[in-house]
Write a protein that holds these residues in place. Structure first.
Motif, PDB file in Angstrom:
ATOM      1  N   MET A  57       0.849  -1.071  -0.025  1.00 18.62           N
ATOM      2  CA  MET A  57      -0.046   0.037  -0.136  1.00 18.62           C
ATOM      3  C   MET A  57       0.873   1.223   0.035  1.00 18.62           C
ATOM      4  SD  MET A  57      -2.872   1.339   2.706  1.00 18.62           S
ATOM      5  CE  MET A  57      -4.235  -0.073   1.935  1.00 18.62           C
ATOM      6  N   THR A  58       0.612   2.158  -0.863  1.00 20.42           N
ATOM      7  CA  THR A  58       1.201   3.540  -0.974  1.00 20.42           C
ATOM      8  C   THR A  58       0.525   4.600  -0.166  1.00 20.42           C
ATOM      9  OG1 THR A  58       2.133   3.098  -3.253  1.00 20.42           O
ATOM     10  CG2 THR A  58       2.381   5.131  -2.593  1.00 20.42           C
ATOM     11  N   ARG A  59       1.165   5.079   0.828  1.00 25.32           N
ATOM     12  CA  ARG A  59       0.807   6.248   1.703  1.00 25.32           C
ATOM     13  C   ARG A  59       1.166   7.507   1.170  1.00 25.32           C
ATOM     14  NH1 ARG A  59       1.785   4.404   8.089  1.00 25.32           N
ATOM     15  NH2 ARG A  59      -0.254   3.627   8.063  1.00 25.32           N
ATOM     16  N   TYR A  60       0.252   8.253   0.853  1.00 30.79           N
ATOM     17  CA  TYR A  60       0.502   9.699   0.498  1.00 30.79           C
ATOM     18  C   TYR A  60       0.096  11.028   1.626  1.00 30.79           C
ATOM     19  CZ  TYR A  60       0.932   8.017  -4.137  1.00 30.79           C
ATOM     20  OH  TYR A  60       1.195   7.513  -5.383  1.00 30.79           O
ATOM     21  N   GLU A 107     -11.438   9.680  -6.516  1.00 31.31           N
ATOM     22  CA  GLU A 107     -11.446   8.379  -5.532  1.00 31.31           C
ATOM     23  C   GLU A 107     -10.022   8.112  -5.469  1.00 31.31           C
ATOM     24  OE1 GLU A 107     -12.649   6.262  -2.453  1.00 31.31           O
ATOM     25  OE2 GLU A 107     -13.929   8.030  -3.407  1.00 31.31           O
ATOM     26  N   PRO A 108      -9.050   8.386  -4.319  1.00 32.44           N
ATOM     27  CA  PRO A 108      -7.823   7.568  -4.292  1.00 32.44           C
ATOM     28  C   PRO A 108      -7.883   5.967  -4.809  1.00 32.44           C
ATOM     29  CG  PRO A 108      -7.849   8.682  -2.575  1.00 32.44           C
ATOM     30  CD  PRO A 108      -9.194   8.873  -3.247  1.00 32.44           C
ATOM     31  N   SER A 109      -7.138   5.432  -5.818  1.00 32.71           N
ATOM     32  CA  SER A 109      -7.291   4.219  -6.221  1.00 32.71           C
ATOM     33  C   SER A 109      -6.909   3.093  -4.946  1.00 32.71           C
ATOM     34  CB  SER A 109      -6.671   3.879  -7.448  1.00 32.71           C
ATOM     35  OG  SER A 109      -5.059   4.313  -7.092  1.00 32.71           O
ATOM     36  N   ALA A 110      -7.305   1.979  -5.163  1.00 30.29           N
ATOM     37  CA  ALA A 110      -7.076   1.056  -4.210  1.00 30.29           C
ATOM     38  C   ALA A 110      -5.435   0.863  -4.099  1.00 30.29           C
ATOM     39  CB  ALA A 110      -7.397  -0.463  -4.955  1.00 30.29           C
ATOM     40  N   GLY A 111      -5.230   0.458  -2.901  1.00 33.97           N
ATOM     41  CA  GLY A 111      -3.964   0.610  -2.630  1.00 33.97           C
ATOM     42  C   GLY A 111      -3.015   1.648  -2.399  1.00 33.97           C
ATOM     43  N   ARG A 112      -4.067   2.712  -2.081  1.00 35.11           N
ATOM     44  CA  ARG A 112      -3.344   4.054  -1.648  1.00 35.11           C
ATOM     45  C   ARG A 112      -4.064   4.565  -0.315  1.00 35.11           C
ATOM     46  NH1 ARG A 112      -2.079   3.475  -6.589  1.00 35.11           N
ATOM     47  NH2 ARG A 112      -0.638   4.643  -7.990  1.00 35.11           N
ATOM     48  N   GLN A 113      -3.210   5.093   0.558  1.00 36.32           N
ATOM     49  CA  GLN A 113      -3.733   5.675   1.705  1.00 36.32           C
ATOM     50  C   GLN A 113      -3.371   7.070   1.928  1.00 36.32           C
ATOM     51  OE1 GLN A 113      -2.403   3.569   5.520  1.00 36.32           O
ATOM     52  NE2 GLN A 113      -4.333   4.440   6.537  1.00 36.32           N
ATOM     53  N   LEU A 114      -4.338   7.676   2.522  1.00 33.87           N
ATOM     54  CA  LEU A 114      -3.925   9.318   2.627  1.00 33.87           C
ATOM     55  C   LEU A 114      -3.682   9.338   4.185  1.00 33.87           C
ATOM     56  CD1 LEU A 114      -6.832  10.841   0.684  1.00 33.87           C
ATOM     57  CD2 LEU A 114      -4.447  10.334   0.150  1.00 33.87           C
ATOM     58  N   VAL A 127       7.358  12.355   6.547  1.00 27.35           N
ATOM     59  CA  VAL A 127       8.743  11.769   6.452  1.00 27.35           C
ATOM     60  C   VAL A 127       8.543  10.570   7.531  1.00 27.35           C
ATOM     61  CG1 VAL A 127      10.956  12.089   7.682  1.00 27.35           C
ATOM     62  CG2 VAL A 127       9.995  13.874   6.282  1.00 27.35           C
ATOM     63  N   LEU A 128       7.590  10.626   8.491  1.00 25.53           N
ATOM     64  CA  LEU A 128       7.331   9.417   9.216  1.00 25.53           C
ATOM     65  C   LEU A 128       6.477   8.483   9.019  1.00 25.53           C
ATOM     66  CD1 LEU A 128       7.125  11.538  12.870  1.00 25.53           C
ATOM     67  CD2 LEU A 128       9.029   9.854  12.081  1.00 25.53           C
ATOM     68  N   GLN A 129       5.541   8.873   7.963  1.00 26.74           N
ATOM     69  CA  GLN A 129       4.341   7.896   7.687  1.00 26.74           C
ATOM     70  C   GLN A 129       3.933   7.647   6.343  1.00 26.74           C
ATOM     71  OE1 GLN A 129       2.629   5.956   9.894  1.00 26.74           O
ATOM     72  NE2 GLN A 129       3.913   6.808  11.830  1.00 26.74           N
TER      73      GLN A 129
END
Length: 132
Positions: free
Chosen positions: A1-4, A20-27, A101-103
């Protein structure tokens, strides 16, 4: 999962331009994001650029936005350290940078100050990358 990590301006853009952020992406963002979005909406209403009904609807949109808000001890300490290193007069933008930077894997922002500060610390992504 990619975190933005996103800032308040990007959150408003997501509300106004539903992407809508696509699947596999977290804000992710600092917990102050809600207050910053509220403040921006209020400022726009006071300036006559936005009617109150729309502002309240966008505030509801913020509540529906799937985003992990962080405000833990480590994030606050990192924000303090970054603001000091960058010689910023205010720690607020450092809160966004610290969470990134952290998350996060990348920071999404159009703020030139945040973009410059992120250089060498975390990759910058574009708004459209949230949907790819």
């Amino acid at each position: 999962m990619t975190r933005y990590a996103i800032d308040a301006a990007v959150a408003l853009r997501l509300i106004r331009d539903p992407l809508e952020p696509s699947a596999g992406r977290q804000l992710v963002a600092p917990s102050v994001l809600r207050s910053h979005v509220l403040s921006r909406l209020y400022t726009e209403v006071r300036a006559g650029r936005l009617d109150e009904r729309t502002a309240r609807a966008e505030l509801e949109g913020l509540a529906e936005l799937k985003i992990r808000l962080l405000g833990d001890r480590v994030s606050r300490s990192t924000a303090f350290k970054l603001a000091t290193q960058l010689d910023w007069p205010d720690v607020t933008p450092a809160e966004y940078l610290a969470v990134a930077v952290l998350q996060a894997d990348a920071l999404v922002t159009d703020d030139p100050v945040l973009r410059d500060a992120a250089t060498g610390r975390i990759p910058i992504a574009e708004f459209d990358d949230l949907a790819r």
